[in-house]
Structure formats: C-alpha cells, structure tokens
Design a protein around this motif. Structure first.
Motif, PDB file in Angstrom:
ATOM      1  N   ARG A  56      48.584  98.559 -16.057  1.00  0.00           N
ATOM      2  CA  ARG A  56      47.779  98.047 -15.574  1.00  0.00           C
ATOM      3  C   ARG A  56      47.583  97.190 -15.608  1.00  0.00           C
ATOM      4  O   ARG A  56      46.850  95.844 -14.898  1.00  0.00           O
ATOM      5  CB  ARG A  56      46.369  98.681 -16.589  1.00  0.00           C
ATOM      6  CG  ARG A  56      45.548 100.417 -15.911  1.00  0.00           C
ATOM      7  CD  ARG A  56      44.597 101.100 -16.723  1.00  0.00           C
ATOM      8  NE  ARG A  56      44.402 100.630 -18.532  1.00  0.00           N
ATOM      9  CZ  ARG A  56      45.295 101.274 -18.852  1.00  0.00           C
ATOM     10  NH1 ARG A  56      45.509 102.290 -18.685  1.00  0.00           N
ATOM     11  NH2 ARG A  56      45.078 100.827 -20.324  1.00  0.00           N
ATOM     12  N   LYS A  57      48.776  96.456 -17.195  1.00  0.00           N
ATOM     13  CA  LYS A  57      48.554  94.948 -17.091  1.00  0.00           C
ATOM     14  C   LYS A  57      49.283  94.102 -15.635  1.00  0.00           C
ATOM     15  O   LYS A  57      48.944  93.096 -15.651  1.00  0.00           O
ATOM     16  CB  LYS A  57      49.262  94.964 -18.655  1.00  0.00           C
ATOM     17  CG  LYS A  57      49.734  93.479 -19.288  1.00  0.00           C
ATOM     18  CD  LYS A  57      50.599  93.230 -20.013  1.00  0.00           C
ATOM     19  CE  LYS A  57      50.852  91.602 -20.338  1.00  0.00           C
ATOM     20  NZ  LYS A  57      51.114  91.816 -21.562  1.00  0.00           N
ATOM     21  N   TRP A  58      50.099  94.544 -15.612  1.00  0.00           N
ATOM     22  CA  TRP A  58      50.732  94.178 -14.679  1.00  0.00           C
ATOM     23  C   TRP A  58      50.421  93.822 -13.212  1.00  0.00           C
ATOM     24  O   TRP A  58      50.036  92.770 -12.449  1.00  0.00           O
ATOM     25  CB  TRP A  58      51.715  94.994 -14.051  1.00  0.00           C
ATOM     26  CG  TRP A  58      52.877  94.411 -13.063  1.00  0.00           C
ATOM     27  CD1 TRP A  58      53.724  93.260 -13.059  1.00  0.00           C
ATOM     28  CD2 TRP A  58      52.896  94.275 -11.543  1.00  0.00           C
ATOM     29  NE1 TRP A  58      54.838  92.921 -11.640  1.00  0.00           N
ATOM     30  CE2 TRP A  58      54.061  93.697 -10.980  1.00  0.00           C
ATOM     31  CE3 TRP A  58      52.032  95.071 -10.539  1.00  0.00           C
ATOM     32  CZ2 TRP A  58      54.422  94.058  -9.782  1.00  0.00           C
ATOM     33  CZ3 TRP A  58      52.942  95.267  -9.791  1.00  0.00           C
ATOM     34  CH2 TRP A  58      53.567  94.715  -9.476  1.00  0.00           C
ATOM     35  N   LEU A  59      49.354  94.788 -13.240  1.00  0.00           N
ATOM     36  CA  LEU A  59      48.219  95.120 -11.087  1.00  0.00           C
ATOM     37  C   LEU A  59      47.464  94.035 -12.046  1.00  0.00           C
ATOM     38  O   LEU A  59      46.704  93.870 -11.118  1.00  0.00           O
ATOM     39  CB  LEU A  59      47.491  96.145 -11.576  1.00  0.00           C
ATOM     40  CG  LEU A  59      48.600  96.779 -10.028  1.00  0.00           C
ATOM     41  CD1 LEU A  59      48.162  98.714 -10.432  1.00  0.00           C
ATOM     42  CD2 LEU A  59      48.663  96.662  -9.116  1.00  0.00           C
ATOM     43  N   MET A  60      46.629  93.760 -13.299  1.00  0.00           N
ATOM     44  CA  MET A  60      45.539  92.276 -13.080  1.00  0.00           C
ATOM     45  C   MET A  60      46.032  91.216 -13.039  1.00  0.00           C
ATOM     46  O   MET A  60      45.351  90.480 -12.401  1.00  0.00           O
ATOM     47  CB  MET A  60      45.759  92.642 -14.781  1.00  0.00           C
ATOM     48  CG  MET A  60      44.617  94.117 -15.117  1.00  0.00           C
ATOM     49  SD  MET A  60      42.933  94.195 -14.485  1.00  0.00           S
ATOM     50  CE  MET A  60      42.646  94.636 -16.448  1.00  0.00           C
ATOM     51  N   GLY A  61      47.165  91.078 -12.727  1.00  0.00           N
ATOM     52  CA  GLY A  61      47.835  89.685 -12.253  1.00  0.00           C
ATOM     53  C   GLY A  61      47.961  89.567 -10.616  1.00  0.00           C
ATOM     54  O   GLY A  61      47.798  88.700 -10.007  1.00  0.00           O
ATOM     55  N   PHE A  62      46.866  90.531 -10.253  1.00  0.00           N
ATOM     56  CA  PHE A  62      47.074  90.840  -8.741  1.00  0.00           C
ATOM     57  C   PHE A  62      45.353  91.206  -8.541  1.00  0.00           C
ATOM     58  O   PHE A  62      45.298  91.038  -6.970  1.00  0.00           O
ATOM     59  CB  PHE A  62      47.857  91.762  -7.931  1.00  0.00           C
ATOM     60  CG  PHE A  62      49.047  91.659  -8.629  1.00  0.00           C
ATOM     61  CD1 PHE A  62      49.478  90.755  -7.467  1.00  0.00           C
ATOM     62  CD2 PHE A  62      50.012  91.918  -9.006  1.00  0.00           C
ATOM     63  CE1 PHE A  62      51.509  90.725  -7.502  1.00  0.00           C
ATOM     64  CE2 PHE A  62      51.542  91.393  -9.390  1.00  0.00           C
ATOM     65  CZ  PHE A  62      51.923  91.271  -8.153  1.00  0.00           C
ATOM     66  N   LYS A  63      44.949  90.852  -9.292  1.00  0.00           N
ATOM     67  CA  LYS A  63      43.165  91.523  -8.654  1.00  0.00           C
ATOM     68  C   LYS A  63      42.298  90.084  -8.085  1.00  0.00           C
ATOM     69  O   LYS A  63      41.669  90.389  -7.038  1.00  0.00           O
ATOM     70  CB  LYS A  63      41.960  91.328 -10.004  1.00  0.00           C
ATOM     71  CG  LYS A  63      42.516  92.249 -10.410  1.00  0.00           C
ATOM     72  CD  LYS A  63      41.753  92.280 -12.171  1.00  0.00           C
ATOM     73  CE  LYS A  63      40.272  92.703 -12.405  1.00  0.00           C
ATOM     74  NZ  LYS A  63      39.670  93.006 -12.835  1.00  0.00           N
TER      75      LYS A  63
END
Length: 97
Positions: A56-63
């Motif tokens: 989730r933390k890694w994906l947050m960088g692509f919001k």
C-alpha cells in the motif's frame, strides 16, 4: 523458494488486482490501495499484514501523476530472463527466420 520483499509485494498487488478483476471492477491505483486495505482487514498473519502495508505504501506514490518521490522499484528494473534490445534504427525491419 526465496522471494524478496519486492517480489512478495508484486504477488500481493497482483492478488489485489485479480480480486478487482474477478469482481468486474476497474483496476487502478486507488482501487488497488482500497483492495489491499480490505485484504488487510481480514488478515491474521502479522508478516502478511506487514507485506500488505508495504505494498500500500509503495502504491501511494502513484496516486497522482508526478507524485512519486520514493526510489526506483528494483523489480521494475530487473532484466532477469529478458533479451536485451538490439541497437538498431526504428526504421529497420527484421524478420526472424
């Protein structure tokens, strides 16, 4: 078999994507993050909870476009099992024989 934390994150993100796909939903970053949150809500394994949080933390960088501020993901730059591109012009056409 040994999996790095990046590979485990890939598997977890893939699992979330398949959950969305099987439910007939669009697969995008926001929905993946939400699905990972739902998955974490029913998870009892502490190690897997940490992996879900990492994904989730890694994906947050692509919001949003251009919001990525973390370092490159190692799994994106891996060339294991891939052929290197030939240094030729895009105008050249080659046929495999």
């Amino acid at each position: 078999m040994y999996f790095s934390s990046d590979e485990k994150a890939n598997v977890i993100i893939g699992e979330a994507a398949m959950n969305l796909f099987n439910a007939g939903q669009e697969v995008n970053v926001e929905l993946l993050i939400n699905e990972l949150q739902v998955m974490a809500g029913s998870e009892v394994n502490e190690q897997r909870l940490e992996q879900l949080q990492h994904a989730r933390k890694w994906l947050m960088g692509f919001k949003t476009i251009g919001s990525r501020s973390t370092g490159p993901a190692n799994w994106l730059s891996s060339t294991l099992g891939k052929e290197t591109a030939m240094p030729v012009s895009a105008d050249d056409i080659f046929f495999k024989q």
